[in-house]
Design an enzyme around this catalytic site. Structure first.
Site, PDB file in Angstrom:
ATOM      1  N   ASN A  45       1.768  -3.255   4.565  1.00 15.19           N
ATOM      2  CA  ASN A  45       1.751  -1.985   5.109  1.00 15.19           C
ATOM      3  C   ASN A  45       3.262  -1.998   5.613  1.00 15.19           C
ATOM      4  OD1 ASN A  45      -1.377  -3.118   5.819  1.00 15.19           O
ATOM      5  ND2 ASN A  45      -1.334  -0.947   5.060  1.00 15.19           N
ATOM      6  N   GLU A  62     -10.688 -10.528   5.396  1.00 13.07           N
ATOM      7  CA  GLU A  62      -9.601 -10.102   6.285  1.00 13.07           C
ATOM      8  C   GLU A  62     -10.265  -9.925   7.724  1.00 13.07           C
ATOM      9  OE1 GLU A  62      -6.276  -6.373   6.636  1.00 13.07           O
ATOM     10  OE2 GLU A  62      -7.880  -6.476   5.188  1.00 13.07           O
ATOM     11  N   LYS A 116      -0.037   4.622   1.233  1.00 19.88           N
ATOM     12  CA  LYS A 116      -0.258   4.942   2.808  1.00 19.88           C
ATOM     13  C   LYS A 116       0.927   4.672   3.483  1.00 19.88           C
ATOM     14  CE  LYS A 116      -4.824   2.640   3.139  1.00 19.88           C
ATOM     15  NZ  LYS A 116      -4.990   1.814   1.878  1.00 19.88           N
ATOM     16  N   HIS A 163       0.771  -1.278  -0.082  1.00 19.95           N
ATOM     17  CA  HIS A 163      -0.215  -0.015   0.184  1.00 19.95           C
ATOM     18  C   HIS A 163       0.957   1.162   0.004  1.00 19.95           C
ATOM     19  CE1 HIS A 163      -3.973  -2.196   0.795  1.00 19.95           C
ATOM     20  NE2 HIS A 163      -3.318  -3.009   1.315  1.00 19.95           N
TER      21      HIS A 163
END
Length: 433
Positions: free
Chosen positions: A311, A214, A72, A69
């Site tokens: 992430n 998830e 982010k 990601h």
């Protein structure tokens, strides 16, 4: 043309590797081992002007990140996850998004790319938020990043929508998203969301990669729906299911049945140990589940299982190095894979999931490689040091050199860290037959 001399393979062989025109030309036993390369430079015992001595280093295919990601990345200090779970991460990003500009996204994404590249990653699939309340600005910023870095790190961009039946997914695919994406388990009708994403991907002729189940709630099982739809429609463009956490909460027979359907449908599953270990299980204070998908049943069924970092230092996962070897080590620790299987989840398996050419130390393969000091592949996984050299299409695109100076016990001289490692000899790891 150049040679990479005296490199150790994952299997423990010492080889010389020729690189020519961006691909691997020859792979020969290194001079002084079981055989001798036939080129003049090796026969003379020297290095050509473009050759690289990899004595004491392990040479592997470069790493592939199948689920990032980047829009982010590196925001953990800017947006706090107050609850530590998935809902808290989403809430933190919602607040941060109000003050985030496309320029911010580009700056942080490119910083994250440099981190990944230095550790040996040359291909990344990144999900990009394309939300009803935001629109396409984040995707447009990431398309700019993709084009700027093409040929160094290649990016596949997934349009991550929060309304699969809305118009934004089709619009995102029209303006340049490579893959259709979404989060069906977070929509009111998950099965309908899966079908809507599949329809949009099919119309655009693009692959699909969904955040799937998830959650540790065993009632969430969109993976079964996805497999059934792909089998029924014969969807031809490639399908990936990321996370698949709830599969780990199913009875053994259910795991086996779904894993077989997933394998039959050709769906690749991406395990994401770092983020799922961080976010999942916070409401299970006793015997906390690991939050990892059912890795072994999927492998037994013949499904492709890749692993990603997900992430990088954002509200969904506060830490992480951007290093595929960190992910592989977690696949050993919490996925109970052996070292060769774990390496496969960050090299060959994500390449298959993303439709990329296979890379191996064989003639004709792309020369996308990474080398690092280690006595064998298990040592490389254990050390996971920053010192690495990275090749993309046969040219060096990253080189990190590390020097450490250590105090010595009384009566001895100081030694460098490299000398210390060379002195700590070990029995080479033998992969399973």
């Amino acid at each position: 043309m150049s040679w990479l001399r005296s490199a150790m393979t994952a299997a423990g062989d010492i080889v010389d590797v020729e690189i020519a025109d961006g691909v691997i030309g020859q792979v020969l036993p290194a001079a002084g081992t079981a055989g001798t390369p036939t080129d003049d430079a090796a026969a003379a015992g020297g290095l050509g002007p473009d050759d690289v001595d990899l004595s004491g280093q392990v040479l592997l295919p470069s790493f592939v990140e199948p689920h990032a990601h980047l829009d982010k990345a590196l925001t953990a200090s800017l947006g706090r996850n107050l609850t530590g779970d998935l809902a808290g991460a989403v809430a933190a990003m919602d607040l941060l998004r109000e003050v985030t500009t496309p320029a911010d996204i580009i700056t942080r994404a490119e910083a994250a790319l440099r981190i990944h590249l230095a550790y040996g990653t040359t291909h990344i699939r990144s999900h990009v938020n394309v939300l009803n309340e935001v629109g396409l600005s984040g995707l447009e910023a990431m398309i700019e990043v993709r084009e700027r870095w093409r040929g160094v790190i290649d990016l596949q961009l997934v349009a991550l929508v929060n309304d699969a039946a809305g118009p934004l997914l089709r619009e995102a695919l029209k303006i340049g998203a490579d893959v259709a994406g979404g989060c069906p388990h977070m929509e009111d009708d998950p099965d309908r969301a899966v079908a809507a994403c599949l329809d949009a991907a099919g119309e655009a002729g693009r692959p699909m990669d969904l955040h799937t189940d998830e959650t540790l709630n065993p009632a969430a099982l969109s993976l079964r729906t996805m497999a059934d739809l792909v089998l029924r429609t014969g969807f031809p463009h490639g399908v990936t299911a990321s996370h698949c956490v709830s599969l780990s909460m199913q009875p053994v027979e259910t795991q086996r049945e779904i894993a077989q359907r997933v394998a039959e449908a050709g769906i690749a599953v991406v395990a994401l140990p770092q983020t799922n270990l961080f976010l999942q299980g916070r409401d299970h204070p006793v015997a906390t589940p690991r939050g990892l998908t059912a890795v072994r049943p999927l492998l037994r069924a013949g499904a492709t299982v890749a692993a990603g970092g997900d992430n990088l230092r954002d509200p969904f996962h506060l830490v992480g190095r951007g290093d595929a070897l960190e992910v592989a080590a977690l696949m050993i620790t919490c996925g109970h894979l052996d070292p060769i299987e774990a390496l496969d989840t960050v090299t060959a398996a994500p390449r298959a999931a993303m439709g990329l050419p296979a890379v191996a130390l064989t003639p004709g393969a792309p020369a996308d490689l990474v080398a690092m000091p280690a006595t064998d592949v298990l040592d490389a996984l254990g050390i996971a040091g920053a010192e690495r050299t990275v090749w993309r299409d046969g040219r060096v695109v990253a080189r990190t050199v590390v020097r450490s100076e250590l105090a010595a016990p009384a009566g001895t001289s100081s030694v460098s860290a490299a000398a210390a490692w060379s002195m700590a000899s070990s029995t080479p790891f033998q992969p399973k037959a």
